[in-house]
Design an enzyme around this catalytic site. Structure first.
Site, mmCIF file in Angstrom:
data_model
loop_
_atom_site.group_PDB
_atom_site.id
_atom_site.type_symbol
_atom_site.label_atom_id
_atom_site.label_comp_id
_atom_site.label_asym_id
_atom_site.label_seq_id
_atom_site.Cartn_x
_atom_site.Cartn_y
_atom_site.Cartn_z
ATOM 1 N NE ARG A 1 38.429 16.537 83.395
ATOM 2 C CZ ARG A 1 38.334 17.850 83.307
ATOM 3 N NH1 ARG A 1 37.233 18.389 82.885
ATOM 4 N NH2 ARG A 1 39.355 18.629 83.611
ATOM 5 C CB THR A 2 38.957 11.235 87.279
ATOM 6 O OG1 THR A 2 39.319 11.577 85.938
ATOM 7 C CG2 THR A 2 38.895 9.740 87.401
ATOM 8 N NE ARG B 1 43.466 10.742 88.389
ATOM 9 C CZ ARG B 1 43.092 11.455 87.329
ATOM 10 N NH1 ARG B 1 43.439 12.707 87.216
ATOM 11 N NH2 ARG B 1 42.365 10.901 86.391
ATOM 12 C CE LYS C 1 51.029 12.962 112.748
ATOM 13 N NZ LYS C 1 50.216 12.110 113.601
ATOM 14 C CG HIS D 1 42.964 7.262 83.182
ATOM 15 N ND1 HIS D 1 41.990 6.810 84.041
ATOM 16 C CD2 HIS D 1 42.827 8.612 83.139
ATOM 17 C CE1 HIS D 1 41.299 7.840 84.494
ATOM 18 N NE2 HIS D 1 41.788 8.957 83.971
HETATM 19 C C1 NCD Z 1 43.355 12.558 81.877
HETATM 20 C C2 NCD Z 1 44.340 12.022 82.888
HETATM 21 O O1 NCD Z 1 44.288 12.367 84.072
HETATM 22 O O2 NCD Z 1 45.150 11.210 82.485
HETATM 23 N N1 NCD Z 1 42.305 13.251 82.486
HETATM 24 C C3 NCD Z 1 41.208 12.543 82.873
HETATM 25 O O3 NCD Z 1 41.260 11.652 83.701
HETATM 26 N N2 NCD Z 1 40.067 12.829 82.240
HETATM 27 C C4 NCD Z 1 43.971 13.308 80.772
HETATM 28 C C5 NCD Z 1 44.871 14.448 81.084
HETATM 29 O O4 NCD Z 1 45.113 14.809 82.246
HETATM 30 O O5 NCD Z 1 45.378 15.006 80.118
#
Ligand code: NCD
Length: 358
Positions: free
Chosen positions: A88-89, A138, A117, A171
């Site tokens: 999604r992100t 991420r 490695k 986040h």
């Molecule tokens: C969230 C996350 O990754 O923190 N998801 C997202 O980015 N929409 C929430 C989750 O994973 O529960």
């Protein structure tokens, strides 16, 4: 006021709290440069980003508008380093870059990179950064995005870093899209000021709640209710920050009784990927889940949000109700990320002054 990240040793920087760190992430002109913590956004910044996102989405309705947007960052490239599960992100950022004409490269799996490695994450990200102008990250281990911003400040290519989810901690871009969703939802009802926001679920380990609850302190007379079983209740550092900001909030283990007073309900899933070996921390969806019968006690103009992915904490039958805004919330995420990336590269004025809005 901007401070220079290159002047601090790592230990000093690392020990700072997010409020102390925030000024080091700003650009010369008050725009965000790195986007690493929610604490770097004040109310004016949230309003400016929301306005820009709405301008972009209106512009994107025409071919001419899309062409204009796609020309803005054609000369820049972005790298998405997403080594924690995400689609999604990841795709939201990818689409945002594409809308701005920015080609993207990606690293999803360290098993196919030299980290396998034995190369350090720091060396890998620094290597990749030399091909790109923006790094979006991420990572399961909180802090890598900040570390990279600190490392880059010591090189001749201090490229901006955007935190797309770091560990259990922050986040910030999800919080921006959540605020944008609230701004839009309450547009004709006096905005976010004075609203009651009810957070539900795993509030201890959910990073989205940690970032969003802070941003809500920028609004007047907002009351935040945190409904969770005691072992998954909001962490004490977040509570301390809320208290210090003079925010009104309460903790409860009773979700249902608070539904009628909420203007927005923010559901979250159990974050059991953080369970320690042998541990099983969870909640009962019958107690912390939103079911069809709850719709009858929900205010007629309230909104039901969720950062997704969901498990069973919102029944799918609820999706058809107009107060369920989580699908819209995701689309808002793409537009706010377009606005954010455009702002980082100083293209916000070009968008606002283009005269291309339909
Ligand atoms: C969230 C996350 O990754 O923190 N998801 C997202 O980015 N929409 C929430 C989750 O994973 O529960």
């Amino acid at each position: 006021m901007k401070k220079f990240l290159g002047t601090l040793d790592w230990e000093t920087f690392h020990r700072m709290d997010p409020f102390q760190k925030a000024p080091y992430f700003q650009g010369e002109d008050g725009r965000p440069y790195h986007v690493l913590v929610a604490q770097q956004f004040d109310r004016a910044a949230l309003e400016a980003l929301g306005h820009l996102a709405t301008t972009v989405r209106r512009m994107a309705k025409t071919e001419k508008g899309m062409d204009f947007l796609a020309g803005l960052l054609r000369h820049k490239r972005a790298m998405l380093y997403f080594t924690q599960p995400s689609s999604r992100t990841f795709l939201s950022f990818t689409a945002a870059c594409q809308i701005l004409g920015m080609p993207v490269g990606e690293v999803r799996d360290t098993a196919v990179s030299s980290e396998f490695k034995g190369e350090s994450k720091e060396d890998s990200v620094r290597t990749f950064s030399s091909y790109y102008d923006l790094i979006i990250m991420r990572e399961k281990d909180g802090g890598l995005a900040e570390r990279m911003a600190w490392v880059f400040a010591r090189t001749d290519r201090p490229v901006p870093v955007v935190n797309a989810g770091s560990g259990k901690d922050q986040h910030p871009t999800q919080a921006l899209l959540d605020i944008y969703t609230l701004q839009r939802s309450f547009e004709t009802r006096g905005g976010i000021d004075g609203k009651v926001i009810l957070f539900v679920g795993d509030l201890l380990r959910g990073r989205t709640v940690r970032s969003l609850s802070w941003l809500l302190t920028h609004y007047r007379n907002v009351h935040q209710i945190f409904a969770a079983p005691p072992e998954l209740q909001l962490a004490s550092d977040v509570q301390e920050a809320l208290k210090k900001a003079g925010a009104s909030y309460e903790l409860t283990d009773d979700f249902e009784t608070h539904i009628p007073e909420a203007d927005a309900i923010y559901m979250t899933r159990v974050q059991d990927e953080w369970d320690l070996p042998g541990e099983r921390r969870t909640f009962d969806n019958r107690k912390y889940g939103f079911r069809v019968e709850h719709l009858s006690v929900l205010k007629s103009d309230a909104v039901l949000m969720h950062p997704f992915p969901r498990r069973q904490e919102i029944a799918v039958e609820v999706d058809a109700d107009p107060r369920a805004v989580y699908w819209r919330q995701m689309r808002n995420g793409m537009w706010i990320r377009v606005a954010l990336i455009a702002t980082i590269f100083g293209k916000d004025h070009d968008i606002l002054e283009s005269g291309l809005i339909s």
